[in-house]
Scaffold this motif. Sequence first.
Motif, PDB file in Angstrom:
ATOM      1  N   SER A 179      43.456  49.261  40.778  1.00 40.55           N
ATOM      2  CA  SER A 179      43.896  47.886  40.959  1.00 40.55           C
ATOM      3  C   SER A 179      42.766  47.219  41.056  1.00 40.55           C
TER       4      SER A 179
ATOM      5  N   THR B 162      45.385  41.268  41.744  1.00 42.73           N
ATOM      6  CA  THR B 162      47.031  41.768  41.894  1.00 42.73           C
ATOM      7  C   THR B 162      47.537  42.630  40.707  1.00 42.73           C
ATOM      8  N   SER B 163      46.417  43.188  39.999  1.00 43.37           N
ATOM      9  CA  SER B 163      46.912  43.777  38.875  1.00 43.37           C
ATOM     10  C   SER B 163      46.547  45.446  38.904  1.00 43.37           C
ATOM     11  N   TYR B 164      47.675  46.194  38.631  1.00 45.09           N
ATOM     12  CA  TYR B 164      47.465  47.859  38.811  1.00 45.09           C
ATOM     13  C   TYR B 164      47.813  48.323  37.322  1.00 45.09           C
TER      14      TYR B 164
ATOM     15  N   ALA C  24      49.997  45.457  44.540  1.00 42.14           N
ATOM     16  CA  ALA C  24      49.833  45.516  43.057  1.00 42.14           C
ATOM     17  C   ALA C  24      50.608  46.745  42.553  1.00 42.14           C
TER      18      ALA C  24
END
Length: 759
Positions: free
Chosen positions: A72, A75-77, A234
């Motif tokens: 991640s 906030t992106s996984y 995330a």
Amino acid sequence: MDFLLEHGFPIERIADSLRAASIGWIGTGCHRREYGPISIFATDPMGLNPLRPQDAPADDGESFYLFDGQFSTGTSYFHTLLPQTSASLPKRIDDLLERNSAVEAINAGVFVAGRVGPKGLSLITDPMGQYPLYYFQSGERFLISNVMRYLTIAMKASGFAATPSLLPCLQSIMFGGAIGDVTHVREIRRLPFGHSVHANPKLHFRPSAATDYTASYEALITETHDALMRHVVAVSGAASRPGHFVTDVTGGSDSRLVLSLLMASPLRDEFLGRCHAQFPHPDANVAGALFARYNLRIAQMPVVVDSDPHFWVQKLTQRSIDGVAGLTGGTHMPTTPFFKLAFPNLVHFGGSFGEWGGAAPGHALFRTPADLESTIENVIDLRIGRRRKNKSLELITEEGKSIVRNNAIAAIHALEDEGVPREQLNAEFYLRTRSRSHFGLMSWLNNKSWVAPNPLASPWMVAARRALPWALHSRNKVVFDLLRAGGREDLTKIPLANTVWDPEIVPAQERQEYQSIAAVKVSTPAMSPFSQVLWQGMPVYAAASRQRMTGDVSETKGNAAARASSSNSSRAKFTNMRYIDDYQAMLRDLVDRVPAQHDLWSLVDRNAVGRWGSRDGAKFTAIDTTIVGFVLSGSAWYLDQPEPAGVEELRNFDPKSPGPRSAKPAVITPPKPPVVAVKPNPLAGDGRAFLDLLKSDPEFKKKVMIQIGQKPQFYLTRLEEMRLDLEKADRLDEHAAKTIGEIKRRLEVMLLPPADAGI
């Protein structure tokens, strides 16, 4: 994504073999593409790249993106089994490759990412180099892959040898992992630690981008906690719905840190807990207390079995050995065979990588401040000396031990040459050996079967550890402070299994309170109402194609189920000890089938293998069993090179819709632990006085046997502890040994399974 990149090795005629050798889910199909002198074979379960006809030329300016694992940033996984996370991934990969995005932007993860295009090839791994990436080079020609078997297939097809090596297995036994960039195939190397790989078309390696973390330890703890929290949030946002979220709950501090993150995350009402151990194991005792205090629900986990009730997998232990041998060459402890199914909606958190905070007592090079001043040679010899006290190290010949000793000394000197200070040598050596070979490899493998986020695989954890001296980071200060940084002092005050928080890392004004918290041992009375295994296995039925291909099935008749092994589980104080009987049979078979003049015996001691195959199985310890498992899987690789299986099917795990022969899951809400008067442990206190009283007072002996017969497994373990304590104190005479033996035999009889028991 499984991939093979090559220059100078035609792969079109081996494409079918590569496809069959894939480990992960293939997805929409396999790609074969050429970019000038560089060719690609790759699966693409995320759909990162447009699927074109095989061997179709690349469009002008087009790039092919490579990604496997999970990580991640912000906030992106991103995860290989979550195609919904793929839309923005190419841009993220571009930023990482072109250094538009700093390494510090990565919260956590273990992954490989890259791009092949008109400008050539570029590949990076996670900042701590845990993801396994391998290469073979002959002059200007090269092969690069994340699947070892892809490389060996391509090498053999082009007339190159792929020679099995036992060295990484021996290094793992003595130091916890493979040392340096060696692999279990002599001609293949692992990507050097701290480097990225590039080709256009000449292959070369570059040092990874330098990191720039805040210098203050206090600030780093805050930022590290924020990064771990961002990672969990995330994951929550990216995961498939409906999702099944599970976390390991144990008696250790690392899983407790992950538990604290989940309790503060959007998953607080969704996640379930799992503990594999059973009371009186300290992990299970502490886990039960955590389940009760925080009202945790017990998780179901998939147990993959054959869909045909007339077929049953035979020789489970041998399959475990062969699976680990084929995947790792014996550098990992044998476990259950690899899943044939992948569950993209199963998210399984755990405390792996917590040792990045600096506390790895079982793998410590330095034990005292004086060790820091000693020579590296002396430090390594002290470490080997501690290992020699465990007699199972005698399974390695003196020649083998000498080779590994010299490898370790050279690796430590290389770290010093890099400028690593003495205070950090132990943790940096661990990061490059045990962590890469064990946790890095398992992260790669687990994420083929489910989503394993590994929040503690964070470069921020390493940055916080590097800001502390050895005397503090080796005492687990980073994890302790991270728990408190999240406001979870309550979790630091629940006892730990087999250890306590070191007073040196506790604030001075609170030390007295923490010193009153005792470690939980096998002999500790139950801390909660829970005494069962704290997880539920749900059968998930899969086709048996791979099993039938290898002939590793047998038809059963009536209600008689084929036994997976002949192991006597009554002796299993720890999970891997259930394999003892099978392991001993396999040791004896190794001596029988491998000639005395075979070069295996130059590294593995044949006489010791024979002795261990016939010794009293009741005397095996957990570490004995682990080391024997390493020796067997390493030998299996060296002799036979078994082929590992891969994922054959993608399926959601839905515990609310049980399959055939599975019970409907019960949601267990544990009550608050009642105040229960606990009977005194008759084996507590002075063991010798207890044995003397047994001899002199028949009525006392009768009452004791009735009481300990109610918990035979618990008291078997306590009797063994008593025997070891008396032996250490030189108070174990013939009478004491005989009395303990008699009681143990009676308890073992109580634990024998019924004659008609199934698997």
